[in-house]
Design a protein around this motif. Sequence first.
Motif, short mmCIF file in Angstrom:
data_model
loop_
_atom_site.label_atom_id
_atom_site.label_comp_id
_atom_site.label_asym_id
_atom_site.label_seq_id
_atom_site.Cartn_x
_atom_site.Cartn_y
_atom_site.Cartn_z
N SER A 45 0.81 -1.22 0.00
CA SER A 45 0.00 0.00 0.00
C SER A 45 0.85 1.27 0.00
O SER A 45 0.50 2.27 -0.65
N ASP A 46 1.97 1.26 0.71
CA ASP A 46 2.83 2.46 0.74
C ASP A 46 3.39 2.78 -0.64
O ASP A 46 3.43 3.94 -1.06
N LEU A 47 3.85 1.75 -1.35
CA LEU A 47 4.38 1.96 -2.70
C LEU A 47 3.28 2.44 -3.64
O LEU A 47 3.51 3.33 -4.47
N ILE A 48 2.09 1.90 -3.50
CA ILE A 48 0.98 2.34 -4.34
C ILE A 48 0.65 3.80 -4.07
O ILE A 48 0.43 4.58 -5.00
N GLN A 49 0.64 4.17 -2.79
CA GLN A 49 0.38 5.57 -2.42
C GLN A 49 1.42 6.49 -3.03
O GLN A 49 1.11 7.59 -3.49
N LYS A 50 2.65 6.05 -3.07
CA LYS A 50 3.74 6.83 -3.65
C LYS A 50 3.56 6.99 -5.16
O LYS A 50 3.68 8.09 -5.71
N LEU A 51 3.26 5.88 -5.83
CA LEU A 51 3.19 5.89 -7.29
C LEU A 51 1.94 6.57 -7.82
O LEU A 51 1.97 7.14 -8.91
N VAL A 52 0.85 6.51 -7.08
CA VAL A 52 -0.40 7.11 -7.57
C VAL A 52 -0.26 8.62 -7.74
O VAL A 52 -0.99 9.24 -8.51
N LYS A 53 0.72 9.22 -7.05
CA LYS A 53 0.94 10.66 -7.14
C LYS A 53 1.68 11.06 -8.41
O LYS A 53 1.64 12.23 -8.81
N LYS A 54 2.36 10.09 -9.05
CA LYS A 54 3.17 10.48 -10.21
C LYS A 54 2.88 9.69 -11.48
O LYS A 54 3.38 10.05 -12.56
N LEU A 55 2.08 8.64 -11.38
CA LEU A 55 1.74 7.86 -12.57
C LEU A 55 0.31 8.14 -13.01
O LEU A 55 -0.47 8.74 -12.28
N HIS A 56 -0.04 7.65 -14.20
CA HIS A 56 -1.35 7.93 -14.78
C HIS A 56 -2.37 6.84 -14.44
O HIS A 56 -3.15 6.41 -15.28
N PHE A 57 -2.36 6.41 -13.16
CA PHE A 57 -3.28 5.38 -12.72
C PHE A 57 -3.93 5.78 -11.40
O PHE A 57 -3.31 6.50 -10.59
N THR A 58 -5.14 5.28 -11.17
CA THR A 58 -5.78 5.46 -9.87
C THR A 58 -5.20 4.43 -8.90
O THR A 58 -4.49 3.49 -9.30
N TYR A 59 -5.57 4.57 -7.63
CA TYR A 59 -5.10 3.63 -6.61
C TYR A 59 -5.55 2.21 -6.94
O TYR A 59 -4.75 1.27 -6.92
N THR A 60 -6.83 2.04 -7.27
CA THR A 60 -7.35 0.71 -7.57
C THR A 60 -6.71 0.13 -8.82
O THR A 60 -6.43 -1.07 -8.89
N GLU A 61 -6.47 0.95 -9.83
CA GLU A 61 -5.80 0.48 -11.03
C GLU A 61 -4.39 -0.02 -10.73
O GLU A 61 -3.95 -1.05 -11.26
N LEU A 62 -3.68 0.70 -9.86
CA LEU A 62 -2.34 0.26 -9.48
C LEU A 62 -2.39 -1.06 -8.71
O LEU A 62 -1.51 -1.91 -8.87
N GLU A 63 -3.41 -1.23 -7.88
CA GLU A 63 -3.57 -2.52 -7.20
C GLU A 63 -3.68 -3.64 -8.23
O GLU A 63 -3.04 -4.70 -8.10
N CYS A 64 -4.49 -3.42 -9.25
CA CYS A 64 -4.67 -4.44 -10.30
C CYS A 64 -3.37 -4.71 -11.05
O CYS A 64 -3.02 -5.86 -11.33
N ILE A 65 -2.65 -3.63 -11.37
CA ILE A 65 -1.39 -3.76 -12.09
C ILE A 65 -0.36 -4.51 -11.25
O ILE A 65 0.40 -5.34 -11.76
N PHE A 66 -0.36 -4.26 -9.95
CA PHE A 66 0.55 -4.97 -9.05
C PHE A 66 0.17 -6.45 -8.96
O PHE A 66 1.04 -7.33 -8.88
N ILE A 67 -1.12 -6.75 -8.97
CA ILE A 67 -1.57 -8.13 -8.91
C ILE A 67 -1.16 -8.89 -10.17
O ILE A 67 -0.75 -10.05 -10.11
N ILE A 68 -1.27 -8.23 -11.33
CA ILE A 68 -0.81 -8.86 -12.57
C ILE A 68 0.68 -9.19 -12.45
O ILE A 68 1.12 -10.29 -12.81
N TYR A 69 1.44 -8.24 -11.92
CA TYR A 69 2.88 -8.46 -11.71
C TYR A 69 3.10 -9.65 -10.77
O TYR A 69 3.94 -10.53 -11.03
N TYR A 70 2.35 -9.68 -9.68
CA TYR A 70 2.48 -10.73 -8.67
C TYR A 70 2.21 -12.10 -9.28
O TYR A 70 2.93 -13.08 -9.03
N LYS A 71 1.20 -12.19 -10.12
CA LYS A 71 0.86 -13.46 -10.75
C LYS A 71 1.95 -13.89 -11.74
O LYS A 71 2.26 -15.07 -11.86
N LEU A 72 2.52 -12.92 -12.46
CA LEU A 72 3.64 -13.24 -13.34
C LEU A 72 4.83 -13.75 -12.54
O LEU A 72 5.50 -14.72 -12.92
N GLN A 73 5.09 -13.10 -11.40
CA GLN A 73 6.22 -13.51 -10.56
C GLN A 73 5.99 -14.92 -10.02
O GLN A 73 6.93 -15.72 -9.94
#
Length: 237
Positions: free
Chosen positions: A24-52
């Motif tokens: 959550s801390d990293l998402i809070q950090k990135l939502v301020k500078k990337l073109h995604f909402t908080y929930t979108e970043l959660e989804c993007i992180f989950i995609i990453y997690y599943k790939l990992q």
Amino acid sequence: MSFGVNLDSSMDSMEETRFKKKHSDLIQKLVKKLHFTYTELECIFIIYYKLQKDNADKNATGITKNQLRDVLHSGLDMTDDALMDRIFSVFERGPSTTVSMETWATALSLWLRGTLEEKIDYCFSVSTQCFGVVAHTHQVYDLLGDGLIGRETMFFFLRSSLISQSSEDDAEESVKDMIEVITKKMDVDRDGKISFNDYKTTVLQQPMMLEALGQCLPSREAVHTFITTFTPRIGKM
């Protein structure tokens, strides 16, 4: 926030909740500078997690560059292998074979919703602060690291894209013709090479020239398809 809301039916809800809280801390950090909402970043992180989790090396600290290459090929219609290592070098420094979660989100932000100026800097920049990392010589088209696109560099990129479509001799002649056209359009100060200012000035006036030396961004159709896998919000914030 969406803690407790299951975003991926293939994951156990408790596993997903723990994962989202952990990052959550990293998402809070990135939502301020990337073109995604908080929930979108959660989804993007989950995609990453599943790939990992699918990585054969269970000790790897992130997804591998080969996994990212597969995503680019199959999910984002980016298939120019000659440019792949250059693309990776823009976002990841050093000899690591893995891609961090922050790099994954940063790259997707640019590829899926980046502004024209962000894409210009990504494709070719001389020495700028790129997503918090000093870019210097690692831009996609700045092959020699001298802040200029000369004829040798243009020949390298253009030849790789044409050689598979015709004979070698025909491809080289076609490349030489294309170099003349691109130089005429982009060499604003007429010094025989394309500087970052030449490139930026040209692309701002003619955005279709952004990928004149080869595809390093996903197609519009691929962007639309990829975004709809994790959000109904197609446009920028």
